[in-house]
Design an enzyme around this catalytic site. Structure first.
Site, short mmCIF file in Angstrom:
data_model
loop_
_atom_site.label_atom_id
_atom_site.label_comp_id
_atom_site.label_asym_id
_atom_site.label_seq_id
_atom_site.Cartn_x
_atom_site.Cartn_y
_atom_site.Cartn_z
N GLY A 11 0.83 -1.19 0.00
CA GLY A 11 0.00 0.00 0.00
C GLY A 11 0.86 1.25 0.00
O GLY A 11 1.99 1.23 -0.50
N CYS A 12 0.36 2.31 0.56
CA CYS A 12 1.10 3.57 0.63
C CYS A 12 2.47 3.34 1.27
O CYS A 12 2.56 2.80 2.37
CB CYS A 12 0.31 4.59 1.44
SG CYS A 12 1.19 6.14 1.73
N PHE A 13 3.52 3.78 0.61
CA PHE A 13 4.87 3.43 1.07
C PHE A 13 5.35 4.21 2.29
O PHE A 13 6.30 3.80 2.94
CB PHE A 13 5.89 3.49 -0.05
CG PHE A 13 5.92 4.70 -0.94
CD1 PHE A 13 5.58 5.98 -0.52
CD2 PHE A 13 6.35 4.56 -2.25
CE1 PHE A 13 5.64 7.07 -1.36
CE2 PHE A 13 6.44 5.65 -3.11
CZ PHE A 13 6.06 6.91 -2.66
N TRP A 14 4.72 5.29 2.67
CA TRP A 14 5.21 6.09 3.79
C TRP A 14 5.20 5.34 5.11
O TRP A 14 6.18 5.29 5.83
CB TRP A 14 4.40 7.37 3.94
CG TRP A 14 4.47 8.31 2.79
CD1 TRP A 14 5.47 8.46 1.87
CD2 TRP A 14 3.47 9.26 2.42
NE1 TRP A 14 5.16 9.43 0.97
CE2 TRP A 14 3.94 9.95 1.27
CE3 TRP A 14 2.23 9.59 2.94
CZ2 TRP A 14 3.20 10.94 0.65
CZ3 TRP A 14 1.50 10.59 2.32
CH2 TRP A 14 1.99 11.26 1.19
N ASP A 90 -6.70 3.73 0.13
CA ASP A 90 -5.95 3.87 -1.12
C ASP A 90 -6.31 2.73 -2.07
O ASP A 90 -6.31 1.56 -1.68
CB ASP A 90 -4.44 3.83 -0.84
CG ASP A 90 -3.99 4.95 0.08
OD1 ASP A 90 -4.52 6.07 -0.04
OD2 ASP A 90 -3.12 4.70 0.92
#
Length: 158
Positions: A11-14, A90
């Site tokens: 998912g979102c890499f942060w 996301d």
């Protein structure tokens, strides 16, 4: 000292980067893109969901201090690997669950872990995580690196 790299899309890499960077034995992390057709993709291009890339975290680690299996356990604990092309709010193929392997041994371990998790009934649905040999890791723009840390945040929605 031998070092290895592992690449995970969850998912979102942060938030994924933030969690991996806290692990003892992790020497470095970088966020970027892998698995698509376009060379040198930008965040804006990847977000169109037309490049084929996944948002990923490249983890550089010391295998004498941290096993690949422990990284796999962490990866599966960070997200819902049964979701296809989405994580939380996301959605799109850039947020797919993916493991890009850098050796035959990593590939074998990743496939074995998925088979074990599916057999155990740990998830209500079958794991949708894609496992494929690493191609090219394209490092994301600098403002994405250690994004949460730079903003004094410890997590996002993962």
């Amino acid at each position: 000292m031998a070092i290895e790299k592992a690449v995970f899309g969850a998912g979102c890499f942060w938030g994924v980067e933030a969690r991996f960077s806290e692990m003892s034995g992790v020497l470095d992390t970088a966020v970027g893109y892998e698995g698509g057709e376009l060379e040198h993709p930008t965040y804006k291009e990847v977000c169109t969901d037309r490049t084929g890339h996944a948002e990923v975290v490249e983890v550089t680690f010391d295998p004498s201090r941290l096993s690949y299996e422990t990284l796999l356990d962490t990866f599966f604990s960070l997200h819902d690997p049964t979701q296809i092309n989405r994580q939380g709010p996301d959605w799109g193929s850039q947020y797919r669950s993916a493991i890009f392997t850098n050796s035959e041994e990593q590939y074998r371990q990743a496939c074995s872990k998925i088979a074990d998790l599916n057999a155990s009934g740990a998830y209500r649905q079958r794991i949708a995580t894609q496992v494929q040999p690493s191609t090219t890791f394209w490092k994301a723009e600098e403002y994405h690196q250690r994004y949460l840390e730079k903003r004094g945040m410890v997590s996002c929605h993962i």
